[in-house]
Write a protein that holds these residues in place. Structure first.
Motif, short mmCIF file in Angstrom:
data_model
loop_
_atom_site.label_atom_id
_atom_site.label_comp_id
_atom_site.label_asym_id
_atom_site.label_seq_id
_atom_site.Cartn_x
_atom_site.Cartn_y
_atom_site.Cartn_z
N GLY A 66 50.58 -20.93 31.12
CA GLY A 66 50.49 -22.15 31.92
C GLY A 66 50.48 -23.39 31.06
O GLY A 66 50.68 -24.50 31.56
N GLY B 67 44.71 -22.43 38.65
CA GLY B 67 45.47 -22.72 37.44
C GLY B 67 46.65 -21.76 37.35
O GLY B 67 47.08 -21.20 38.36
N GLU C 297 51.16 -25.83 34.07
CA GLU C 297 50.03 -25.78 34.99
C GLU C 297 49.80 -27.12 35.69
O GLU C 297 49.34 -27.15 36.84
CB GLU C 297 48.76 -25.37 34.22
CG GLU C 297 47.51 -25.33 35.08
CD GLU C 297 46.35 -24.61 34.40
OE1 GLU C 297 46.48 -23.41 34.07
OE2 GLU C 297 45.31 -25.25 34.17
N SER D 48 50.68 -25.27 39.29
CA SER D 48 49.51 -24.52 39.72
C SER D 48 49.20 -24.85 41.18
O SER D 48 49.74 -25.82 41.74
CB SER D 48 48.30 -24.90 38.87
OG SER D 48 47.95 -26.25 39.11
#
Lengths: 329, 329
Positions: free
Chosen positions: A172, A149, A192, A196
């Motif tokens: 995020g 993440g 995210e 990520s």
């Protein structure tokens, strides 16, 4: 005669590994750093016992290397996955570990026989970079740790910022596309969901659908489900066009989010850490350009965007520093 | 015998109007509040002279009303359009006023014969709501003032947050659509490009292009270029479908941006101030729902999203409070 330095032990508790190390309370080189698998499935008691044993090993190694007594060690800082309650030292819920309301701080403290402090892992990672890494000397720091993440940490006026109930810094989970990709958190278009490690792998698989020739399938023996962000960085380093495109898009997504954070915080340093730093200049150069293109010029003029300098140990360093800040060592 | 209260005068310098008032340094009701057109075209010296005269008038009225001597007035706080340098008290560039590097703080201080403090108008508006308005008692407050543009202010740990070079809090310039509408700041998809007063008017004009019947053209005698956000709120209050749709979209755009800010800051209060509050529950109810839908639940659980309580005077109140904070009165 000068006062002997005191030492603090740091514990970085992750879903996969536990990393433990020690350092003098006033900064300096870490020692006794070692790592073991977390084995969360064995339960909270077993993991706590493992942490206590690892702390003892770090104390033994560090006291030998530094030539100090055990009495020089004044406490243990712990970084753990959130959400958690710093005040009470309790880990509230950890999907990765399967724990609920576990008094991790006091259990480790009792096991080691030293006071302990607890903060979340993303905060610790940012604090570590501020304490002895890429953001030393800055007053205002944004930290982004890009792994599976995206974790975030905020240092404002030289202190970690925690917010009203201790869960600030979820960087995020700023939405860069109001109606964009669904994020695991339930929101839409979160940073995210685009940048990520998991999102990078997903976008790489999507990009291969275009039929452009690429090294990526070979790197995973044709099993595209095994593509990770790591695979993308490797292929990009070898000049693969599809992988380079994915990295460049990652830089642009991060640039949109970081530009917003720069307009909000006017920080001196943004530290981007985690696996993504392996992409090197192929990521950081377009990222800096995107932020320069989007954020307010006076804010960009005082800003550095830098990779983390403590891969694998930022969390431990920050756990040590959070003990020092919470106990005013 | 108790110590007599000391008073501070606040000046809110805008592109259109100057508002001046006074209050006891420890909070309480403002007095001597009055407003005059800025007339920026007359130049910085003329505007400064007008500010000094207005401050003197406020001192006269307040000292009569409160029964205190002139010696009870200890200083002047000034909120002005940024960017500016708080340390030196200099307004650096103000497109609205046409000034460059003007030492506003020291000029007003010399004219009035009292110490002065300077901060930007959006910061002052948020600080005012924190001091005697909708965010009293909170430690962590996000302020959004929605006028022609969107101004922002951040109160973190009970203090205004300014960042590394004093320009933090540009909350109108977080991107909610990575490749969305071009913003005046040069970025794309800024909240300001969707939810400011100007953007609301623009979206209303665009919505009328769909041909749906609406009160809006009648409210501006058929001249659509005269539609303002105010027109939209009026039509919405009268039940106009197009205007209601524009207000609901505004709530959703604001909700996307505020949800990101809530995930970043975990604040106790978000104060939404400015003309947009005239839309009332038609705005605030869908706004709160959108934030609840998008932001982290533990953060939403400690959060209030409220309209400003000091329409027209938040800036003056905050200018008073910024003097109190900067001079530790």
């Amino acid at each position: 005669m000068t006062a002997s330095p005191v030492y603090i032990i740091g514990v970085d508790l992750g879903g996969t590994n536990i990393v433990v190390g020690a350092a003098p309370a006033n900064g300096g080189t870490m020692s006794g750093v070692h790592s073991e698998p977390t084995r969360a499935e064995e339960g909270a008691d077993a993991v706590t016992a493992r942490i206590v044993r690892m702390v003892e090993e770090t104390i033994t190694v560090t006291s030998q290397q530094a030539g100090v007594e055990r009495s020089a060690f004044v406490g243990v800082g712990i970084g753990a996955p959130g959400p958690l309650d710093r005040e009470s030292g309790v880990v509230l819920i950890t999907p990765n570990l399967g724990w609920t309301n576990f008094p991790l701080r006091d259990r480790v403290s009792a096991g080691v026989g030293l006071p302990a402090a607890l903060d979340n892992d993303a905060n610790c990672a940012t604090l570590g970079e501020w304490w002895i890494g890429a953001a030393q000397g800055a007053q205002h720091v944004i930290g982004l740790t890009i792994g599976t993440g995206i974790g975030g940490g905020l240092i404002l006026n030289g202190q970690l910022y925690h917010g009203a109930s201790g869960i600030a810094g979820e960087l995020g989970h700023i939405s860069i596309e109001a109606n964009g990709r669904r994020c695991n958190c339930g929101n839409y278009g979160c940073l995210e969901a685009y940048a990520s490690g998991s999102a990078i792998a997903t976008r790489a698989r999507e990009a291969l659908g275009g039929g452009e020739p690429s090294l990526l399938p070979d790197l995973v023996n044709g099993d595209l489900s095994r593509i990770t962000a790591q695979t993308v960085y490797e292929a990009s380093a070898q000049g693969d066009g599809v992988a380079r495109h994915v990295v460049r898009d990652t830089a642009q997504f991060l640039g949109v989010g970081i530009a917003s954070l720069v307009n909000i915080f006017n920080p001196e340093v943004v530290v981007v850490a985690g696996g993504v730093t392996q992409a090197g200049d192929a990521l950081f150069e377009p990222l800096r350009a995107e932020v320069r293109r989007r954020a307010f010029t006076p804010a960009v003029n005082v800003l550095r965007i830098v990779p983390g300098e403590l891969p694998g140990t930022a969390g431990v360093a920050g756990a040590i520093a959070t003990f020092a800040q919470q106990h005013r060592v």
